[in-house]
Design a protein around this motif. Structure first.
Motif, PDB file in Angstrom:
ATOM      1  N   SER A 147      36.850  40.680  43.166  1.00  0.00           N
ATOM      2  CA  SER A 147      35.561  40.565  42.649  1.00  0.00           C
ATOM      3  C   SER A 147      34.415  41.179  43.392  1.00  0.00           C
ATOM      4  O   SER A 147      34.362  41.577  44.554  1.00  0.00           O
ATOM      5  N   SER A 154      24.517  39.284  38.897  1.00  0.00           N
ATOM      6  CA  SER A 154      25.429  39.387  37.984  1.00  0.00           C
ATOM      7  C   SER A 154      26.714  39.326  38.989  1.00  0.00           C
ATOM      8  O   SER A 154      26.678  39.921  40.121  1.00  0.00           O
ATOM      9  N   TRP A 155      27.832  39.350  38.179  1.00  0.00           N
ATOM     10  CA  TRP A 155      29.033  39.427  38.943  1.00  0.00           C
ATOM     11  C   TRP A 155      30.201  40.014  38.000  1.00  0.00           C
ATOM     12  O   TRP A 155      30.131  39.793  37.007  1.00  0.00           O
ATOM     13  N   THR A 156      31.395  40.437  38.680  1.00  0.00           N
ATOM     14  CA  THR A 156      32.358  41.111  37.789  1.00  0.00           C
ATOM     15  C   THR A 156      33.874  40.743  38.541  1.00  0.00           C
ATOM     16  O   THR A 156      33.726  40.772  39.817  1.00  0.00           O
TER      17      THR A 156
END
Length: 287
Positions: A232, A208-210
């Protein structure tokens, strides 16, 4: 034995290693930033001489053992040693280090066997940086490194950073009941003994990533996040089992997709009290 000597040679095509350009020779390894401004090599947004040197030592260790190494003034030798497991030469000890790190005027570092003659090839990969962005980023780092700058975020003392640096920066995990744990918990005992260490691979897949806007970024990054358009992070499943959250490198634009492959590279994270905290950042693996 005398130190290594430098001179310039002709153009050549470079290998790319951990986001840097590398020229590997029998007695030395040259590491250069790929970025240029007015035909002069400059550091990327989260790089410096120490990050280039760590990449150079890790590349060299694929081919040679390095018993000890000396570094020039202005380079963080303690972080280099923590990230590579190479012993930093004690200047008060007898004898000389078997290897040394040299810095040139531009964003170039050489890891050389002591006494080697080093020919600096002109590597033909050049990525032009935006002058306004580069100047603003270098100014932001200078302000962040000022002793007068006080972050309002989580405080990590230099002693705390150095205590945890080796296991974190060198990717050493612990084997506990057939499971690899990272970073290690040295208070954890198995049958009364410290569990064995395991050297982790520096790669994994995105789970996942943000991406945080500049306004939502932690205060440690308050000076640089607006220039980067936010920061990020990615949640990686490492190849050896553990999972972790990592910032992504500042000098490359990445497109995030599930299970995309990324490598972990040594970069600057932020500065407090005039001291840079280094760490591992995720960089897309380009095949």
């Amino acid at each position: 034995m005398c130190g290594a000597r430098l001179w310039e040679g002709p153009f050549m095509t470079a290998e790319v290693w951990m986001g840097y350009l590398v020229d590997h020779q029998s007695d030395f390894t040259v590491v250069q930033s790929p970025f240029v401004l007015d035909s002069v090599r400059v550091f990327g947004a989260d790089s410096d001489a120490t990050t280039l040197a760590v990449a150079g030592v890790l590349h060299r260790l694929q081919h040679d053992s390095i018993e000890s190494i000396s570094v020039p003034d202005g380079m963080d030798g303690a972080s280099l040693s923590s990230a590579t497991h190479v012993v930093l030469h004690d200047i008060e000890a007898e004898g000389e280090a078997s290897w040394e790190v040299l810095m040139s005027d531009e964003a170039t570092v050489v890891v050389a066997r002591r006494g080697a003659s080093v020919e600096l090839q002109k590597l033909d990969v050049e990525i032009e940086v935006d002058r306004k962005f580069h100047t603003a980023m270098m100014d932001a780092w200078a302000r962040e490194l000022s002793n007068a700058h006080v972050s309002q975020g989580a405080y990590i003392s230099r002693a705390q950073y150095e205590e945890a640096a080796q296991s974190r920066l060198s990717m050493q995990g612990q084997v506990i009941h057939s499971t690899v744990s990272w970073p290690p918990r040295f208070s954890h005992l198995v049958d009364g003994d410290q569990p064995p260490l395991h050297q982790l691979q520096r790669a994994g897949a995105i789970q996942s990533w943000t991406t945080l806007s500049a306004a939502g970024a932690p205060s440690e990054f308050a000076l640089r996040a607006p220039l980067l358009g936010g920061i990020s992070t990615v949640f990686l499943q490492l190849d050896d089992g553990p999972r972790g959250v990592f910032l992504t490198v500042d000098d490359e634009d990445s497109t995030f997709t599930m299970d995309a492959r990324m490598e972990l590279v040594f970069r600057r994270l932020y500065a407090q009290e005039g001291f840079v905290r280094y760490g591992l950042k995720a960089r897309a693996i380009h095949i």
